[in-house]
Design a protein around this motif. Structure first.
Motif, PDB file in Angstrom:
ATOM      1  N   ASN A 333       0.375  18.716  17.898  1.00  0.00           N
ATOM      2  CA  ASN A 333       0.834  17.662  16.992  1.00  0.00           C
ATOM      3  C   ASN A 333      -0.057  17.636  15.762  1.00  0.00           C
ATOM      4  N   LYS A 334       0.459  17.042  14.688  1.00  0.00           N
ATOM      5  CA  LYS A 334      -0.352  16.968  13.472  1.00  0.00           C
ATOM      6  C   LYS A 334      -0.025  15.724  12.655  1.00  0.00           C
ATOM      7  N   CYS A 335       1.248  15.563  12.260  1.00  0.00           N
ATOM      8  CA  CYS A 335       1.547  14.549  11.246  1.00  0.00           C
ATOM      9  C   CYS A 335       1.876  13.165  11.806  1.00  0.00           C
ATOM     10  N   HIS A 336       2.456  13.094  12.988  1.00  0.00           N
ATOM     11  CA  HIS A 336       2.899  11.847  13.634  1.00  0.00           C
ATOM     12  C   HIS A 336       4.021  11.141  12.869  1.00  0.00           C
ATOM     13  N   GLY A 338       7.076  13.110  12.160  1.00  0.00           N
ATOM     14  CA  GLY A 338       8.245  13.982  12.257  1.00  0.00           C
ATOM     15  C   GLY A 338       8.322  15.053  11.178  1.00  0.00           C
ATOM     16  N   GLU A 339       7.218  15.252  10.457  1.00  0.00           N
ATOM     17  CA  GLU A 339       7.280  16.161   9.312  1.00  0.00           C
ATOM     18  C   GLU A 339       6.920  17.602   9.669  1.00  0.00           C
ATOM     19  N   CYS A 340       5.872  17.766  10.496  1.00  0.00           N
ATOM     20  CA  CYS A 340       5.342  19.123  10.708  1.00  0.00           C
ATOM     21  C   CYS A 340       6.106  19.909  11.765  1.00  0.00           C
ATOM     22  N   GLY A 341       6.795  19.221  12.683  1.00  0.00           N
ATOM     23  CA  GLY A 341       7.572  19.898  13.723  1.00  0.00           C
ATOM     24  C   GLY A 341       6.726  20.419  14.885  1.00  0.00           C
ATOM     25  N   TYR A 342       5.419  20.203  14.863  1.00  0.00           N
ATOM     26  CA  TYR A 342       4.557  20.754  15.916  1.00  0.00           C
ATOM     27  C   TYR A 342       4.924  20.220  17.301  1.00  0.00           C
ATOM     28  N   CYS A 343       5.325  18.950  17.376  1.00  0.00           N
ATOM     29  CA  CYS A 343       5.551  18.358  18.707  1.00  0.00           C
ATOM     30  C   CYS A 343       7.001  18.493  19.166  1.00  0.00           C
ATOM     31  N   HIS A 370      11.320  14.620  18.021  1.00  0.00           N
ATOM     32  CA  HIS A 370       9.883  14.642  17.747  1.00  0.00           C
ATOM     33  C   HIS A 370       9.256  13.492  18.538  1.00  0.00           C
ATOM     34  N   CYS A 372       6.435  12.347  18.592  1.00  0.00           N
ATOM     35  CA  CYS A 372       5.462  11.557  17.839  1.00  0.00           C
ATOM     36  C   CYS A 372       6.090  10.329  17.211  1.00  0.00           C
TER      37      CYS A 372
HETATM   38  S1  FES Z   1       3.370  15.631  15.101  1.00  0.00           S
HETATM   39 FE1  FES Z   1       4.416  16.375  13.368  1.00  0.00          FE
HETATM   40  S2  FES Z   1       6.498  16.298  13.979  1.00  0.00           S
HETATM   41 FE2  FES Z   1       5.437  15.361  15.608  1.00  0.00          FE
END
Ligand code: FES
Length: 386
Positions: A333-336, A338-343, A370, A372
């Motif tokens: 996770n990174k942005c929390h 919904g922007e980065c798509g990591y989660c 997402h 997050c």
């Molecule tokens: S932490 Fe970036 S989309 Fe969920």
């Protein structure tokens, strides 16, 4: 049928001669090594490093429950310079607490000019149940070393997309990105008009007042209106942000930037609906803390990975990511927001509520969410995909 011509001895000699001539031409040609080290690659890496190791240089107490951490590169761990950023961007801090590793995005609270001096500041408010914010508040001091991501996020002014007058609606520590923007305007890095309407319960909730007041005194482009909802003081407006106050400061063309809790977003969005604005003129920053609900339901959360299955309890107040993290499940996770798509994960069953403005149509069709920014509304089963 024509007869195939036989290769003669003379042909072979000519070919050999040709080959020698060819080798000579290649040899004589002034071959330069192929450039692989382009300046632009170097620049891209400086702007977007994979990871930055940082050290706390100073801790400043802003109020009883808010502290600012001044951080610089941790040269011992190989970071010599900090990446530049745009006012309003965040960094994702990665810290080890007990056996868990937590990542949290924090908006940088200073002017981008500070990055050129190898400094960022992050301002953190202590929150009930805020594992990472409380850790920073109680445990982190000068010399503490941790890692952060490159700056990221789209909650920044863009002269192409946004109107030249930005109305910033902030609640509590939601002021942080706007402090960075106000300083960037003051430093001549950004060029737009900024009216900040800043709401808090009491005077103590309004952090960075001195800094903002100093800027307003020197600069016409920045204006700040303070509103208190639970304290009467003649210096401040009293009550809540409402349509009339916004009307008072609105110009002909405006972009609205909103930053605060999810409840604040819901409240402000209802007011902004009355202005009938195209979606692009309303932007949201990171949300602060948990969603506030007096009554909330608890559900079961089943998390599937390629090799394991976890059974957890979740509730409507916490995002699915928060629930997984607190149970020690590692989810990128990174942005929390919904922007980065990591989660990104697949929703196998169940119903969620989301404030995700970045979810793409394809994700919705194929049931990707997402975690997050997803809250459960029933028992949930998800499969982690990253
Ligand atoms: S932490 Fe970036 S989309 Fe969920």
């Amino acid at each position: 049928m024509s007869e195939m011509k036989k290769i003669s001895k003379k042909d072979i000699m000519n070919f050999k001669k040709l080959e020698l001539e060819r080798q000579k031409v290649i040899h004589d040609f002034n071959l330069k090594p192929i450039v692989t080290d382009y300046f632009v690659n170097d620049l891209v890496y400086k702007l977007h490093p994979d990871i930055q190791f940082v050290k706390v240089l100073e801790v400043i107490k802003e109020s009883d429950d808010v502290k600012t951490f001044v951080i610089g590169p941790d040269i011992d761990k190989g970071t010599n310079n900090l990446a530049y950023f745009k006012a309003g961007q965040c960094i994702s801090a990665c810290v080890k607490i007990g056996v868990g590793i937590y990542q949290r995005p924090y908006t940088i609270s200073c002017s981008p000019k500070n990055a050129l001096d190898n400094k960022y500041t992050i301002t953190i408010k202590r929150r009930d149940n805020g594992i990472v914010s409380n850790y920073f508040f109680d445990e982190v001091d000068k010399g503490y070393s941790f890692s952060v991501s490159a700056p990221f996020g789209d909650f920044c002014y863009s002269s192409i997309r946004d109107e030249n007058h930005v109305i910033a609606l902030a609640e509590d520590s939601g002021i942080i990105p706007f402090v960075s923007m106000a300083e960037a305007i003051y430093d001549g890095i950004e060029d737009f008009n900024l009216t900040i309407i800043y709401a808090g319960k009491t005077k103590n909730d309004l952090i960075f007042r001195e800094k903002l007041d100093n800027i307003i005194c020197k600069l016409e482009k920045v204006n700040v209106i303070y509103i208190l909802s639970e304290e009467n003081d003649n210096e401040f407006l009293n009550g809540l942000i409402d349509k009339e106050i916004i009307e008072q400061y609105k110009k002909e063309y405006n972009s609205f930037f909103v930053c605060g809790s999810l409840n604040f977003y819901a409240y402000i969005n209802e007011i902004l609906k009355e202005f009938n604005l195209p979606k692009k003129y309303i932007r949201h920053g990171l949300f602060m803390g948990e969603i506030e609900l007096d009554n909330y339901n608890e559900y079961k959360l089943t998390v599937l990975t390629d090799s394991e299955e976890f059974h957890l309890k979740c509730n409507e107040k916490k995002t699915l990511l928060q629930t997984m993290e607190e149970s020690g499940i590692i989810v990128p996770n990174k942005c929390h927001v919904g922007e980065c798509g990591y989660c990104r994960s697949k929703l196998i069953s169940g119903k969620i509520k989301t404030f995700d403005e970045n979810i793409r149509a394809a994700n919705e069709i194929h049931n990707y969410i997402h975690p997050c920014c997803s809250f459960p509304l029933s028992d949930i089963t998800i499969k982690l995909t990253n």
